[in-house]
Design a protein around this motif. Structure first.
Motif, PDB file in Angstrom:
ATOM      1  N   ILE A 158      -3.144   8.267   2.691  1.00 49.35           N
ATOM      2  CA  ILE A 158      -3.460   9.320   1.728  1.00 49.35           C
ATOM      3  C   ILE A 158      -4.971   9.460   1.533  1.00 49.35           C
ATOM      4  N   HIS A 159      -5.716   8.384   1.709  1.00 48.95           N
ATOM      5  CA  HIS A 159      -7.176   8.457   1.612  1.00 48.95           C
ATOM      6  C   HIS A 159      -7.812   9.039   2.869  1.00 48.95           C
ATOM      7  N   GLY A 160      -7.090   9.042   3.975  1.00 51.35           N
ATOM      8  CA  GLY A 160      -7.665   9.527   5.223  1.00 51.35           C
ATOM      9  C   GLY A 160      -8.775   8.606   5.696  1.00 51.35           C
ATOM     10  N   ALA A 161      -9.832   9.185   6.248  1.00 48.09           N
ATOM     11  CA  ALA A 161     -10.930   8.388   6.791  1.00 48.09           C
ATOM     12  C   ALA A 161     -11.569   7.492   5.729  1.00 48.09           C
ATOM     13  N   ALA A 162     -11.575   7.948   4.480  1.00 46.00           N
ATOM     14  CA  ALA A 162     -12.165   7.147   3.408  1.00 46.00           C
ATOM     15  C   ALA A 162     -11.432   5.817   3.232  1.00 46.00           C
ATOM     16  N   GLY A 163     -10.160   5.780   3.579  1.00 51.21           N
ATOM     17  CA  GLY A 163      -9.387   4.564   3.444  1.00 51.21           C
ATOM     18  C   GLY A 163      -9.676   3.532   4.514  1.00 51.21           C
ATOM     19  N   LEU A 164     -10.415   3.931   5.541  1.00 44.16           N
ATOM     20  CA  LEU A 164     -10.758   3.010   6.625  1.00 44.16           C
ATOM     21  C   LEU A 164     -12.152   2.416   6.465  1.00 44.16           C
ATOM     22  N   GLY A 165     -12.937   2.950   5.558  1.00 42.43           N
ATOM     23  CA  GLY A 165     -14.328   2.545   5.421  1.00 42.43           C
ATOM     24  C   GLY A 165     -14.560   1.536   4.318  1.00 42.43           C
ATOM     25  N   PRO A 166     -15.836   1.310   3.985  1.00 44.88           N
ATOM     26  CA  PRO A 166     -16.194   0.243   3.050  1.00 44.88           C
ATOM     27  C   PRO A 166     -16.176   0.642   1.581  1.00 44.88           C
ATOM     28  N   ASP A 167     -15.806   1.885   1.270  1.00 46.51           N
ATOM     29  CA  ASP A 167     -15.932   2.356  -0.110  1.00 46.51           C
ATOM     30  C   ASP A 167     -14.703   2.069  -0.970  1.00 46.51           C
ATOM     31  N   THR A 168     -13.644   1.560  -0.385  1.00 49.94           N
ATOM     32  CA  THR A 168     -12.463   1.161  -1.149  1.00 49.94           C
ATOM     33  C   THR A 168     -12.050  -0.237  -0.684  1.00 49.94           C
ATOM     34  N   PRO A 169     -11.239  -0.948  -1.484  1.00 54.70           N
ATOM     35  CA  PRO A 169     -10.753  -2.262  -1.053  1.00 54.70           C
ATOM     36  C   PRO A 169      -9.574  -2.178  -0.099  1.00 54.70           C
ATOM     37  N   LEU A 170      -9.172  -0.983   0.309  1.00 61.23           N
ATOM     38  CA  LEU A 170      -7.947  -0.837   1.097  1.00 61.23           C
ATOM     39  C   LEU A 170      -7.979  -1.574   2.436  1.00 61.23           C
ATOM     40  N   PRO A 171      -9.088  -1.545   3.208  1.00 60.06           N
ATOM     41  CA  PRO A 171      -9.074  -2.322   4.451  1.00 60.06           C
ATOM     42  C   PRO A 171      -8.817  -3.809   4.215  1.00 60.06           C
ATOM     43  N   ALA A 172      -9.425  -4.368   3.170  1.00 60.84           N
ATOM     44  CA  ALA A 172      -9.208  -5.783   2.874  1.00 60.84           C
ATOM     45  C   ALA A 172      -7.773  -6.045   2.433  1.00 60.84           C
ATOM     46  N   LEU A 173      -7.203  -5.143   1.635  1.00 60.25           N
ATOM     47  CA  LEU A 173      -5.821  -5.304   1.200  1.00 60.25           C
ATOM     48  C   LEU A 173      -4.859  -5.200   2.374  1.00 60.25           C
ATOM     49  N   PHE A 174      -5.131  -4.279   3.281  1.00 55.57           N
ATOM     50  CA  PHE A 174      -4.270  -4.142   4.458  1.00 55.57           C
ATOM     51  C   PHE A 174      -4.360  -5.387   5.337  1.00 55.57           C
ATOM     52  N   ARG A 175      -5.561  -5.909   5.492  1.00 65.21           N
ATOM     53  CA  ARG A 175      -5.745  -7.130   6.275  1.00 65.21           C
ATOM     54  C   ARG A 175      -4.937  -8.279   5.674  1.00 65.21           C
ATOM     55  N   THR A 176      -4.973  -8.388   4.348  1.00 70.38           N
ATOM     56  CA  THR A 176      -4.196  -9.436   3.677  1.00 70.38           C
ATOM     57  C   THR A 176      -2.708  -9.255   3.945  1.00 70.38           C
ATOM     58  N   GLY A 177      -2.232  -8.011   3.868  1.00 67.77           N
ATOM     59  CA  GLY A 177      -0.825  -7.741   4.108  1.00 67.77           C
ATOM     60  C   GLY A 177      -0.394  -8.092   5.517  1.00 67.77           C
ATOM     61  N   ARG A 178      -1.253  -7.793   6.488  1.00 69.57           N
ATOM     62  CA  ARG A 178      -0.875  -8.114   7.872  1.00 69.57           C
ATOM     63  C   ARG A 178      -0.899  -9.609   8.111  1.00 69.57           C
ATOM     64  N   ALA A 179      -1.919 -10.287   7.590  1.00 72.37           N
ATOM     65  CA  ALA A 179      -1.992 -11.733   7.751  1.00 72.37           C
ATOM     66  C   ALA A 179      -0.849 -12.432   7.019  1.00 72.37           C
TER      67      ALA A 179
END
Length: 408
Positions: A356-377
């Protein structure tokens, strides 16, 4: 014969009269406000590590103490808040919304404090427990090893030899040891008797990291995130009373620790998934394009619905496991279900938020990449999904004896 509810192992307990936990909403909200206002803004510094992170963490801990939020689930007589597990469960979700929440609020050493309280000797308890609760001493746990299947601890290659004076001499290598670089103490699983593959003969030994022969070999970034390490023990000598529990009986202690540790992780994953869900909904409600608000699109609404469904259906599984552990009952099936469900749920909710965030959800401006990494690990660490799936299924099927099929 009612084979549809229980399977003979307690795997479905909705009719057993378990009482819902007493939730202190005010405490949960205070923890949530602290994590949101104090911890989350410091995440970039804390993620980077080093002296700056240490200074920030120290300030956060002082504030947590001042607000009466320090070490909520740890024993009151040692300086903690004394909350039983069921009462701590809701604040644990709020703490876990940030990876740094448990460390900032002093609950991070719960596993080690519990293990040492139950299984260490009098000298070790007197020397370390109060310092662990106060945050003056840091600890970690070393079980898995390179080239040894992490799902089968009976193949542990690290060995500890008994010395003439009653001490132990430890040699081996461990990896994916969380926080080893900053730890003062590490609990090491080692073989003290028997042969590889034997369930007996494994012991737990508490090792000060300042001991000669202890070495941090390298950091092991997990999908780019820091905090995991490989360590080596080259003839590290420890006193005899650094043994935890009975010699050769480590797997019972490990199983106890893992059961509690997995359910604590699940609670924290719920907090992180709620954080991702809030970001998803805020984006859908406030992002406007040429055709109106993003949330007006049915496919976006589908993401909101699926994410909410995943959260709402996982939370009861986790809290059921919490209640059983708190009551001292067998929770192996419930913990296995909760662990797989919570890991998958965190990954799914975060994935929807990123979409839903689109490209913004892949970058450093939200915690989403870190949260996704935690979920996958999460689907690998603390036992991969496949281990829990097969363990739960086998346990359930053992409850169906010959002739059970079709007997209802």
């Amino acid at each position: 014969m009612d084979t549809g509810r229980d399977g003979g192992d307690g795997s479905a307990r909705s009719g057993t009269g378990e009482q819902p936990p007493v939730v202190d909403d005010d405490l949960r909200e205070r923890v949530a406000r602290f994590v949101t206002a104090e911890v989350m803004p410091c995440e970039p510094v804390l993620d980077a590590g080093g002296p700056a992170a240490g200074a920030v963490l120290g300030r956060l801990r002082d504030r947590a103490r001042a607000e009466g939020l320090w070490a909520l689930p740890l024993p009151r007589e040692l300086g903690g808040g004394g909350l039983p597990l069921r009462a701590y469960a809701a604040p644990a979700e709020a703490e876990g919304a940030s990876d740094h929440g448990p460390a900032a609020l002093g609950s991070a050493p719960l596993l080690d404090v519990t293990m040492l309280s139950r299984h260490a000797g009098p000298r070790v308890r007197a020397e370390h427990l109060r310092d662990l609760v106060a945050g003056r001493t840091r600890s970690c746990f070393a079980m898995t090893e390179p080239d040894v299947p992490g799902t089968d601890p009976t193949l542990t290659a690290t060995r500890a030899e008994r010395l003439a004076d009653g001490g132990w001499l430890i040699t081996g290598r461990k990896w994916f040891t969380s926080g080893a670089a900053d730890a003062d103490l590490v609990t090491v699983l080692a073989r003290t008797g028997g042969a590889p593959g034997d369930r007996a003969g494994l012991s737990l030994l508490l090792v000060p990291t300042r001991s000669p022969g202890f070495r941090v070999v390298r950091e092991l970034p997990v999908l780019g995130a820091s905090g995991q390490y490989e360590i080596a023990l080259d003839r590290v000598e420890v006193p005899g009373d650094q043994l935890l529990g009975e010699p050769g009986a480590a797997l019972a202690v490990v199983g106890e620790r893992l059961q509690l540790g997995r359910v604590l992780r699940c609670l924290r994953w719920l907090g992180q998934a709620q954080r991702a869900f809030d970001l998803l909904c805020h984006r859908a409600a406030t992002r406007t394009g040429s055709q109106g608000p993003l949330g007006g699109h049915q496919l976006v609404q589908q993401h909101v619905f699926d994410a909410l469904l995943a959260l709402r259906t996982t939370r009861p599984l986790v809290h059921e496991a919490v209640a059983l552990i708190d009551a001292g009952r067998d929770a192996r099936t419930e913990v296995g279900l909760a662990k797989v469900a919570a890991a998958r749920m965190l990954q799914r909710v975060t994935d929807s938020a990123i979409q839903i965030h689109g490209a913004a959800g892949l970058g450093p401006d939200t915690p989403l990449p870190a949260l996704f990494r935690t979920g996958r690990a999460a689907r690998v660490l603390d036992g991969p999904d496949e281990l829990h799936i097969t363990s739960v299924a086998r346990r359930v099927l053992r409850g169906y004896g010959t002739g059970a099929a079709g007997s209802g």
